[in-house]
Design an enzyme around this catalytic site. Sequence first.
Site, PDB file in Angstrom:
ATOM      1  N   ASP A 102      52.947  10.550  -7.179  1.00  0.00           N
ATOM      2  CA  ASP A 102      53.115  10.534  -8.631  1.00  0.00           C
ATOM      3  C   ASP A 102      53.412  11.937  -9.145  1.00  0.00           C
ATOM      4  OD1 ASP A 102      52.980   7.910  -9.319  1.00  0.00           O
ATOM      5  OD2 ASP A 102      50.847   7.914  -9.823  1.00  0.00           O
ATOM      6  N   ASP A 139      52.637  -1.956  -6.285  1.00  0.00           N
ATOM      7  CA  ASP A 139      51.670  -0.874  -6.495  1.00  0.00           C
ATOM      8  C   ASP A 139      50.262  -1.333  -6.096  1.00  0.00           C
ATOM      9  OD1 ASP A 139      50.724   1.568  -7.385  1.00  0.00           O
ATOM     10  OD2 ASP A 139      51.536   1.391  -9.413  1.00  0.00           O
TER      11      ASP A 139
HETATM   12  C1  DGJ Z   1      50.766   4.217 -10.326  1.00  0.00           C
HETATM   13  C2  DGJ Z   1      52.111   4.538  -9.763  1.00  0.00           C
HETATM   14  O1  DGJ Z   1      52.010   5.528  -8.801  1.00  0.00           O
HETATM   15  C3  DGJ Z   1      53.057   4.941 -10.876  1.00  0.00           C
HETATM   16  O2  DGJ Z   1      54.311   5.283 -10.351  1.00  0.00           O
HETATM   17  C4  DGJ Z   1      53.174   3.828 -11.870  1.00  0.00           C
HETATM   18  O3  DGJ Z   1      53.809   2.730 -11.295  1.00  0.00           O
HETATM   19  C5  DGJ Z   1      51.793   3.451 -12.390  1.00  0.00           C
HETATM   20  N1  DGJ Z   1      50.880   3.167 -11.315  1.00  0.00           N
HETATM   21  C6  DGJ Z   1      51.875   2.262 -13.297  1.00  0.00           C
HETATM   22  O4  DGJ Z   1      50.639   1.845 -13.705  1.00  0.00           O
END
Ligand code: DGJ
Length: 733
Positions: A532, A462
């Site tokens: 997300d 990430d």
């Molecule tokens: C942002 C990501 O897009 C999410 O899927 C998740 O992993 C969060 N970060 C975790 O902090």
Amino acid sequence: MKKIIASIIMAGLAVFAASAQIRIATPNTEMIIDGELGGDLCFMYYGNILSDTDMESLSTAGVPWNDVYPVYGIWTDGERALEVTHSDGNLSTCLKVESVSTRQEPSAKVTVIRMKDTAYPFYVNVCYRAYEDVDMIETWTEIENREKKPVKLTRFDSGSIPIRYGNVWLTHLAGSANNEGRLIQEPLERGMLVLRNKDGVRNTHTDHPEVMFSLDGKPLEHTGQVIGAALCYSGNYELRVHTHGGSYHEFYAGINPDNSAYTLEPKEIFTTPVLAFTYSDEGHGGASRNFHRWARKYKLANGTQTRKILLNSWEGVGVHINEEVMDQMMGDIASMGGELFVMDDGWFGDKYPRNNDRQGLGDWCVDKTKLPNGVQGLISAADSHGIKFGLWIEPEMVNTESELYEKHPDWVIKGLVHETKHGRGGTQMVLDLSNPEVQDFIFNVVDKIMTENPDLDYIKWDANASVMNHGSQYLPKDKQSHLFIEYHRGLINVCERIRAKYPKLTMQSCATGGGRANYGLMPYFDEFWVSDNSDALQRIHIQWGTSYFYPANAMAAHISAVPNWILDRRTSLKYRIDVAMSGRLGMEVQPKHMTEEEKDFCRKAIAEYKKIRPVVQLGDLYRLVSPYEGHNMASLMYVSEDKSEAAFFWWKTELMWSDLVPRMKMAGLDPDKKYVVHELNRVDNDELDYEGKTFTGKFLMEYGLEMPFKHWVDSELHRSDWTSRVLHLTECK
Ligand code: DGJ
């Protein structure tokens, strides 16, 4: 007529002593440029392969003759791909062709046209890679300073192409976090159209560095000439279309030069990112399929393989990780037929346990209070459930509340004199990847995890901040403008080292959802988290746009809980499943909160998905009805390469009585083959009338099937505003 005069073949390298028309050819397409020694390098043609007759007469038909790699100085008007201040302060460059050479790679031919400045020992290699099995041509440049002192590069595009003025439309993606991949289609008018990014870390939340030009009017899916382009870069980019008084739209693409002037030392070579082109006369669909084939074969880690069905913990439990919960989630996904569990954020930190987003980033050690048996204990538990295990990291970032920051405050990107801004949680900072020590640290994060846990199957990588503050504590004062470029060089260096050692590890690229869906990083990642926003309805739009450039096995699509955590919308479980099944299927829920009926429905859907997984993830995509076109529905299908099988998806995006829903004409099938139709994930009380019936590909494509616009159900679980159908077509011999 200009002709290739002579060629000398030396150890697989063909060097042309003098050459003119250079053909850069793929199986069905070619780019033709004129490159006579001592002369300019001029663009002539890009399209389908020309016959010998047309090739002979090409130069008389009216061709652009635009410079292939325009440089600033001799002419000062208009756009340029390269802008340089020479060591003596002169801003003018004039390049002429010095040599042309080719070399053979296993699946491609590389052509290098070496150009030299007429006054300075300053060189530019214009390079092309033409694939022998996919219709993609990659171009990039190598800019070499042989002057005695540094040269300053103030613009350094990867390439350019002229596109004949006319009714040309540009298709590109736009959006934001939680709304990535919005499809934009607009006619090209006069003026300058610029798509660019300045985030420093994530480059695809808003615009994307990929475009398609429809050459003969409003874009169509199955017909029409299309040129597609993708800048394969993970950092700041700039794509420009300049339309002025001339007959051509001039397209340029490269690293965004804003705040990035580059000092090229004597003997140093600056290699620009690859700019990949495709041409298709089968509309946007043909161009997308070219991108997908190229991606799967050459630009996506393990791209020709299907992906596992996984459960990710993030939307289900956030950072509230512990052994018991992880074990329960693993048991649940295994019982539903899943193959992998991914533990997201929240598992790490000792002095600063990751209990919230203020702390812990940088300290990649297991939080023993949450997970006393460590990652290894979880891998063993996963094994006992018969599934694989993966975990989340965000290795380019650090919280100021971390042991890493206490030890290495010099490793962060920060304002050198001014106040420093922080990101997520009020404490997040970006590590300075221009610093080789930081690169080693990040490589070692992964290497240590993998050495301690050799059976770890998957890493979600990430990145949740932008550069925010311009300031490298590593780069010298006079090279602070190299920060954005060196950051991405550092990142690629780390990725290369990881991939060299762990080629089979599945890696997901995530950056606050879909902030890193780019072909700069994809060679190192198997897939990306598309957004997300896991709301099924909005995902149809997001995944639709993204599918223009990326294949389904790269696009992670998860079934999530309702109400959706971003939009609060309630869609039916079937609808959520039917949308997620059109990409790389996964789940993003706490299964503990699901009823047995819901779990049972997911279990059956996962079993069905396993049957269509190869055709969805590795098949050819045919988009049928766009959600952006206002028909209150969307539909697409995937067809296997041998056309023996297809998976058809149909989603209503709005429910209205007496809504004039189009009859669904399919595409991509073999007209002469016969297909049996079977509905997957059926919820209606009665079967579709054509369940189990056989039709020819010709009938399905010319006449098509009616889709009942609503479900007729008894179960409350399936009562919904949102209706959808998935059909599996198999050849009947
Ligand atoms: C942002 C990501 O897009 C999410 O899927 C998740 O992993 C969060 N970060 C975790 O902090």
